[in-house]
Write a protein that holds these residues in place. Sequence first.
Motif: not given
Length: 346
Positions: A274-275, A259, A277-280
């Motif tokens: 989660p990353e 990330s 979906l969070g575009r990280r």
Amino acid sequence: MSDAGQYGAYCEDAAYTRTGNESWREIGMDRLREMEVFVAIVDSGSFTSASEKLGLSTAAVSRALNSLEARTGAQLLARTTRSVRPTDAGVAYLDACRHVLDAVADAEANIGAFHIKPVGTLTISAPVLFGQRFVAPLVNAFALRYPDVSIHAVYVDRTTRLLDEGVDVAIRIGHLGDPTTFAVPLGFVRRRTYAAPAYLQTRGEPVHPRELTRHDCVSFTGVTNPLEWVFRDRGARLPVRLQPRMIVDLAPAAIAAASDGVGITQLLSYQATPEVLGRRLRPILKAFEPEPVPVNMLHVERRGASGKIRAFLEFVTEALRTNPHLRSEDRLRSAVRGKRPPAHRD
């Protein structure tokens, strides 16, 4: 006399011989006992260990197997001075024996065990991140429902040995190779390759796995061989040798490094959700993903053999099987967005 003692005395006295006056009931009991002996030999790896497990002499174990092979007309075990292993016919027959013995064990357990309150200490193991996200909430709910069961939860990114380490139930991600355990299938996850958008903007996005040799990579030892990542190209296995810039042994460390733009990493699909979906992080090389990785729940006792294990399996199995992270990507997107998943089965 104990059950083992009665079993041993019967085997020694009867010597697995039959007469024309034997009843069908006696023959049926012999067959079940021979099946138990055969399974015990395979599970323990030797005649001596099987005899100790069943409370029989080694000669009685040998006679039981000889009788079984004579009746089936097939050699079930290949013996050498150092090892005992099932033949092809033995492997097929072993599965049938387990089903029969499990059915008998279930029938006996159902008579008196359904109303017995689970008690004792239950030891559970699971991979760290999978355990934290999906197993721990179920373990907590189980502990609240069954106050007489003490819980020992072990979350580690390594393969635990159930018998050697005293583990009752283990969540295993990967292909199984332990014949002494019983597996409850839960679903599948994907091994995927991820990179931060900022890294891809600076270094470019690889379009083929072999291009990874020109990129910085972060290897997570819990998912991949740190020096070799495996892909599939046109249905064939495609290994790619690497010189990683960083090697870590915990998923959160690999996720954080990728990330932050340190390099490209490989993770199991649920680990990076989660990353993503969070575009990280962004999945790359999706056309070359290897086959899905199975997720199973392992235990060493037959169904119904232990109240605490049976209760835990019944409590968590359906919840994990319906977990969208162990199913198709379409179901995962629907679950995240709060929509009803499509009706088809994976």
